[in-house]
Design an enzyme around this catalytic site. Structure first.
Site, PDB file in Angstrom:
ATOM      1  N   PHE A 137       0.804  -1.226   0.000  1.00  0.00           N
ATOM      2  CA  PHE A 137       0.000   0.000   0.000  1.00  0.00           C
ATOM      3  C   PHE A 137       0.834   1.272   0.000  1.00  0.00           C
ATOM      4  O   PHE A 137       0.354   2.334  -0.387  1.00  0.00           O
ATOM      5  CB  PHE A 137      -0.984  -0.006   1.173  1.00  0.00           C
ATOM      6  CG  PHE A 137      -0.396   0.326   2.523  1.00  0.00           C
ATOM      7  CD1 PHE A 137      -0.572   1.576   3.082  1.00  0.00           C
ATOM      8  CD2 PHE A 137       0.316  -0.622   3.237  1.00  0.00           C
ATOM      9  CE1 PHE A 137      -0.061   1.883   4.327  1.00  0.00           C
ATOM     10  CE2 PHE A 137       0.834  -0.331   4.484  1.00  0.00           C
ATOM     11  CZ  PHE A 137       0.652   0.924   5.033  1.00  0.00           C
ATOM     12  N   LYS A 138       2.097   1.179   0.383  1.00  0.00           N
ATOM     13  CA  LYS A 138       2.941   2.372   0.377  1.00  0.00           C
ATOM     14  C   LYS A 138       3.170   2.903  -1.038  1.00  0.00           C
ATOM     15  O   LYS A 138       3.577   4.052  -1.214  1.00  0.00           O
ATOM     16  CB  LYS A 138       4.285   2.063   1.044  1.00  0.00           C
ATOM     17  CG  LYS A 138       4.165   1.514   2.470  1.00  0.00           C
ATOM     18  CD  LYS A 138       3.566   2.513   3.427  1.00  0.00           C
ATOM     19  CE  LYS A 138       3.312   1.920   4.796  1.00  0.00           C
ATOM     20  NZ  LYS A 138       4.497   1.483   5.515  1.00  0.00           N
ATOM     21  N   ASP A 139       2.903   2.084  -2.056  1.00  0.00           N
ATOM     22  CA  ASP A 139       3.058   2.544  -3.430  1.00  0.00           C
ATOM     23  C   ASP A 139       2.045   3.623  -3.789  1.00  0.00           C
ATOM     24  O   ASP A 139       2.281   4.415  -4.697  1.00  0.00           O
ATOM     25  CB  ASP A 139       2.906   1.373  -4.404  1.00  0.00           C
ATOM     26  CG  ASP A 139       4.091   0.430  -4.382  1.00  0.00           C
ATOM     27  OD1 ASP A 139       5.226   0.918  -4.280  1.00  0.00           O
ATOM     28  OD2 ASP A 139       3.886  -0.794  -4.459  1.00  0.00           O
TER      29      ASP A 139
END
Length: 553
Positions: A105-107
């Site tokens: 999800f950090k993308d």
């Protein structure tokens, strides 16, 4: 009162008093948002949301739109963060946040923060959670609010400069796995930027470690620390509070302690809401919706809180914890307290997925990215709660902010000195108005991975996402539940294999992304850092490596 521009808050990330920056004002949604935004693409929705924070005079709308479009152009699915339904009868849905380059999800943050830059934009004014400021915020534009925003500011500041006269940014980051690789992929090869990523030795999965350490660009430095994520996070805060290193380095942060990171995550809550509405799955006039978030450091769910405060009709935000349950205990008792465990009580998890014993007392689990003793972003929520509860007797905005900052500073001091603090009932009630919490064991995590795979869709969850789904399934008569899927299952292969090894038709190679094949055999670049060497040792590593970089250039 100190003044901070948004440029300063992004470049620095952490206030001088070690408080976290946050906006003084949260914008409200326009009155027609539900109709006007319902058919927008993810990029168009991001543009609408950021435009509520960004003054048109600071960045032309066409330029901002172009930045956002290019930011999400490399995601593997057109919708960027699709919402899929796991079970119509149970009204359980999954918000998939792992379709970017590093499969986590950090993308979503890295995507927004990672395109070419041109222009300037402005979110609301920021202040520290432990101090009040009245800044005149100016945020220079970015695609990647951290990586290329850093690059843009430096290009502007270094115009006409050469050699040692050029400003150089030293980015420091603590990671439990996914933030590190996302930040590295965004900053690798950037001019006038060095990035130092600290991760706990043996406590990230092999794929997570490989994603970080196989990036061999000269400006990327992976530091394996013999401790926990909390130790790495403490090192980051100590660096920002260290006069010696700040006299020679311009430090910046890319963790969720940097408010720009939180800002970038708001969009996918709205995207999920509209996905369910437009598909006919959810009727906002008759139904309610809850978001269930696997939570460690509290950044992801805090973005949901901002979305709710802006006007997204969320009935509740559910904090889904593993057995490191400080937030669950707080919601039950009003006491925010470290509870370290040792010996047999601390044992658990899988070494193959990044779990290793910790002398600090972090419980080892199958979801190592959530293995923390304290949640750094929680103080941001406490600031807003204190502002409402303790500032209610005054109409003076600055006095309200000062009161809130004072309460948070008091609580954080107690946490540091005594290992915890207890809030008054009205504070706890205010938190409960927006949040609930669930604690999920490793056994329940494995059971959920297996059970969901047996459902008609044969969906494969990673252990962190399974924690969110487990929590959602505890409310069978509740409104629609959207569980956040924060990582691809291949990033935590051993836990998934443990759950599904005996399931007919399951072969892990079928879900292994081609990008992961052979990654663990690639050459690595990393350095081991001993906690016993303290801040002095870490400071020397950073200063020496940056000096070497700048000399070689």
């Amino acid at each position: 009162m100190p003044q901070f521009s948004f440029e300063e808050t992004v470049l620095k990330g952490l206030a001088a008093d070690q408080g976290l920056f946050l906006p003084e004002d949260i914008p409200a949604l326009p009155s027609d948002w539900q109709d006007a935004w319902s058919q927008l693409t993810f990029s168009e929705l991001a543009f609408k949301i950021f435009s509520l924070y960004i003054a048109p005079s600071e960045i032309e709308p066409t330029a901002l739109r172009d930045i956002i479009d290019r930011s999400y152009s490399s995601f593997r699915v057109p919708s960027v963060t699709p919402t899929v339904t796991l079970d119509h009868a149970k009204k359980v849905h999954l918000l998939e946040l792992y379709h970017g380059e590093t499969f986590a999800f950090k993308d979503i943050v890295r995507g927004l923060f990672g395109t070419t830059i041109s222009g300037v934009y402005v979110p609301p004014r920021l202040s520290s959670t432990r101090r009040v400021a009245s800044p005149d915020l100016k945020l220079s534009d970015s695609g990647m609010l951290n990586s290329n925003l850093f690059e843009f500011f430096l290009i502007k500041r270094n115009d006409g400069k050469s050699g040692r006269d050029r400003e150089h940014l030293t980015v420091v980051c603590a990671t439990s796995g996914d933030t590190g690789s996302a930040s590295i992929y965004g900053l690798r090869g950037k001019k006038d930027v060095s990035i130092f990523v600290m991760y706990p030795t043996g406590k990230v999965s092999p794929i997570q470690e490989a994603q970080m350490t196989t990036v061999t660009d000269a400006n990327v430095h992976c530091l394996s620390v013999d401790g926990t994520f909390d130790d790495c996070q403490a090192f980051v805060k100590d660096l920002f509070n260290d006069p010696e290193i700040n006299s020679s380095q311009r430090l910046a942060a890319v963790n969720s302690i940097n408010f720009a990171r939180i800002l970038a995550q708001i969009t996918y809550y709205f995207a999920s809401y509209f996905s369910l509405v437009t598909s006919g799955t959810y009727n906002p006039a008759a139904d309610q919706i809850r978001f269930v978030v696997p939570t460690g450091n509290f950044g992801d769910i805090l973005a949901g809180y901002f979305a709710k405060r802006m006007g997204l009709p969320v009935s509740k935000l559910v904090i889904a914890c593993n057995e490191n349950d400080i937030l669950h205990r707080f919601l039950q008792t009003g006491t925010y307290e470290k509870q370290p465990v040792h010996g047999a009580a601390a044992a658990g998890g899988l070494v193959e997925d990044g779990v290793k014993a910790s002398p600090e007392g972090v419980k080892e689990t199958l979801s190592p990215s959530m293995d923390i003793l304290v949640s750094s972003n929680f103080e941001r929520l406490l600031w807003f709660v204190a502002h409402n509860v303790y500032g209610s007797h005054t109409n003076n905005p600055q006095e309200k902010k000062a009161i809130a900052g004072g309460k948070v500073k008091e609580w954080q001091s107690q946490l540091k000195i005594d290992g915890g603090f207890k809030v008054e009932r009205q504070v706890l009630d205010a938190v409960r108005a927006d949040f609930a919490a669930e604690r999920v064991s490793d056994a329940e995590t494995i059971a959920t991975i297996r059970d969901v795979y047996r459902w008609p869709g044969r969906y494969i969850l990673d252990p962190h996402s399974a924690i969110a789904v487990t929590a959602a399934l505890r409310y069978p008569e509740s409104p629609h539940q959207v569980a956040l899927a924060t990582a691809h299952p291949a990033k935590f292969a051993k836990a998934v294999e443990m759950a599904l090894a005996e399931e007919k038709g399951f072969h892990f190679k079928d879900v292994l992304p081609e990008q992961f094949v052979g990654m663990e055999e690639k050459p690595r670049r990393l350095r081991f850092v001993m906690r016993s060497e303290g801040l002095k040792g870490l400071r020397k590593v950073i200063v020496d490596e940056v000096d070497k970089e700048r000399t070689e250039k």
